[in-house]
Design an enzyme around this catalytic site. Structure first.
Site, mmCIF file in Angstrom:
data_model
loop_
_atom_site.group_PDB
_atom_site.id
_atom_site.type_symbol
_atom_site.label_atom_id
_atom_site.label_comp_id
_atom_site.label_asym_id
_atom_site.label_seq_id
_atom_site.Cartn_x
_atom_site.Cartn_y
_atom_site.Cartn_z
ATOM 1 N N ASP A 16 -0.899 9.148 -10.562
ATOM 2 C CA ASP A 16 -0.679 8.121 -11.791
ATOM 3 C C ASP A 16 0.567 8.417 -11.618
ATOM 4 O OD1 ASP A 16 -3.354 7.634 -11.173
ATOM 5 O OD2 ASP A 16 -3.708 9.199 -13.178
ATOM 6 N N ASP A 47 0.714 -1.353 -0.247
ATOM 7 C CA ASP A 47 0.231 0.233 -0.003
ATOM 8 C C ASP A 47 1.095 1.158 -0.257
ATOM 9 O OD1 ASP A 47 -2.903 0.849 0.536
ATOM 10 O OD2 ASP A 47 -1.195 1.877 1.924
ATOM 11 N N ASN A 50 -2.649 12.886 -3.165
ATOM 12 C CA ASN A 50 -3.479 13.148 -4.091
ATOM 13 C C ASN A 50 -3.837 14.370 -4.285
ATOM 14 O OD1 ASN A 50 -2.966 11.156 -6.638
ATOM 15 N ND2 ASN A 50 -4.943 9.888 -5.722
ATOM 16 N N GLU A 79 -4.559 2.443 -4.347
ATOM 17 C CA GLU A 79 -3.293 2.627 -4.241
ATOM 18 C C GLU A 79 -2.713 0.915 -3.966
ATOM 19 O OE1 GLU A 79 -5.300 4.155 -0.940
ATOM 20 O OE2 GLU A 79 -5.481 3.969 -3.105
#
Length: 487
Positions: free
Chosen positions: A370, A353, A361, A397
């Site tokens: 991304d 993770d 983000n 993620e």
């Protein structure tokens, strides 16, 4: 095309077999001829040697020297077996002077000490039967001959002269000329010292010609018998040679067939059969090309459909952002790996993770988010690179890595290598505790040989619990789940 190949193979095999048969026939014929010639020559030499031995035995009889010349000639030569083409039998004294002769009386006043056989017997007491080099006879107006000779000794073993018998070379010429060998073939009779005695077809310079440096002659002189292919130094023609040594004497008779002549009949058949076979194959090839064109069209259409299906299957199994397997593909791989683990092969699962990814983000934007996911996916691909390893995007993620046949310690080692690789990317993350992008990894493993505790879900649950433990412990770390318990 298979039919055409079969026709070509059958035709080629037939032609090749005929070629081999032609060679074997020539080899057999040459060998038989060489054997027959060797037997005939050895027999006549034996008869002439008996004559020499008879004359030598008669010379030892007491009182022979006191007899009249006619009586001496009868005593010396009446037991001689007269071979065809026999020249004369002579007895030479210690100086090479003719003292007895089988051909005429009175004895011709000849001095033959210069002949090679006289010198050889004078030098070597135990020489035995000696075959001379070819020479021109002094009794027969230069008739080409060879001499067979034996040494004469006194009772105390001293040299007492030579008894010799001449054999005209016309004997060999007549015998060889009766053989129908074909164009460019030859029969040769020579000494192991390379000195030519007789050759058919004959040439003016054949008599006594030294061929000791010719490879073909060297090969034959060093062996009792055999066959081989060689090129003659005299005319440059390539021939099949069959040869035999004459008895125990240093003489060789050889029969040589021209290689071109051996295959002449085969070439005539091949030039008829080959074009017919080519026409038949051309007809089959024409039909094959028509069939091939239609098949290629069909195969092209099938390949296009298969390629499209493959691309669709790949898209269906691949995560579009990271290029790793998607969740559906991971579930199928997990089910298959778990079946093998139930058989005792072992299996490890890493759940990965990205730490504080939502905050990343919010601060840097989804495009940068991304990019971070692709970087983590690339690191996973480099770390889990064995043939059976499966890396997948598990969701958002999160990533999952299946490591077949891997125990807990080895899985934790792989996970730690992955964590360090991502840490080493040094991607800035202002909201992360480390100030850079990091990952947390939960590891669960069923060691090889261990009994599977139930469904594959227990492995996922254990890895998920280990992942949350890593998060609670401060992120940027690897946590290993405890041992999976059997049901």
């Amino acid at each position: 095309m298979v039919v055409m190949a079969a026709i070509l193979a059958a035709g080629a095999a037939t032609l090749w077999q005929e070629r081999q048969d032609a060679w074997r026939r020539a080899e057999r014929e040459a060998g038989n001829l060489a054997f027959a010639l060797e037997r005939d020559i050895a027999r006549n030499f034996h008869y002439l040697d008996l004559s020499l031995q008879g004359a030598a035995a008669a010379l030892a009889q007491p009182g022979l020297n006191d007899a009249e010349p006619e009586v001496r000639q009868m005593a010396l030569f009446d037991r001689a077996v007269t071979a065809q083409y026999l020249g004369s039998i002579l007895v030479l004294d210690t100086l090479g002077q003719v003292r007895e002769a089988s051909v005429q009386l009175p004895v011709p006043p000849l001095q033959l000490a210069d002949r090679d056989y006289f010198a050889a017997h004078r030098a070597e007491p135990d020489l035995g039967l000696y075959v001379s080099r070819p020479y021109r006879s002094r009794l027969r107006q230069g008739d080409a001959s060879i001499a067979l000779s034996r040494r004469l000794d006194t009772p105390d073993g001293r040299f007492d002269g030579v008894v010799m018998g001449a054999l005209r070379l016309a004997y060999f010429h007549d015998m060889f000329s009766r053989l129908d060998l074909g164009r460019d073939s030859a029969v040769s009779f020579f000494g192991t010292d390379g000195r030519m005695i007789v050759r058919h077809p004959a040439r003016e310079d054949d008599l006594g010609r030294d061929l000791s440096q010719a490879p073909t002659v060297q090969y034959m002189a060093a062996r009792q018998s055999g066959s081989f292919v060689g090129t003659a130094v005299t005319d440059g023609i390539r021939r099949l040679y069959a040869f035999r040594q004459v008895g125990e004497l240093p003489l060789v008779v050889s029969v040589a067939f021209s290689v071109e002549q051996i295959y002449a009949a085969w070439w005539r058949r091949a030039l008829i059969f080959g074009p017919l076979l080519a026409l038949l194959c051309a007809a089959v090839a024409g039909l094959g090309l028509v069939f091939r064109r239609e098949m290629l069209r069909r195969l092209a259409a099938e390949r296009a459909l298969a390629g499209l299906a493959q691309r669709l299957a790949t898209l269906a199994a691949t995560d579009g952002l990271t290029g790793l397997a998607n969740r559906r593909q991971f579930d199928e791989a997990l089910a298959e790996a778990w079946r093998r683990a139930e058989a005792g092969q072992g299996l490890a699962l890493l759940l990965v993770d990205a730490d504080c990814f939502k905050a990343y983000n919010d601060r840097y934007g989804h495009q940068e988010g991304d990019r971070i996911l692709r970087a983590i996916a690339a690191a996973i691909g480099v770390t889990a690179k064995r043939a059976g390893d499966v890396a997948a995007r598990y969701g958002g993620e999160e990533f999952a890595v299946l490591l077949p046949a891997t125990g807990p310690e080895a899985a934790a080692h792989v996970a730690e290598a992955l964590r360090r690789r991502v840490h080493a990317l040094d991607l800035p993350h202002a909201d992360a505790p480390a100030g850079r992008v990091t990952i947390s990894i939960g590891v669960a493993a069923l060691p090889p040989g261990a009994r599977a505790p139930g469904a594959a879900a227990c492995l996922v649950e254990a890895a998920d619990a280990a992942l949350y433990a890593a998060k609670r412990q401060g992120r940027d770390r690897v946590a290993l789940a405890g041992a999976l318990q059997a049901a």
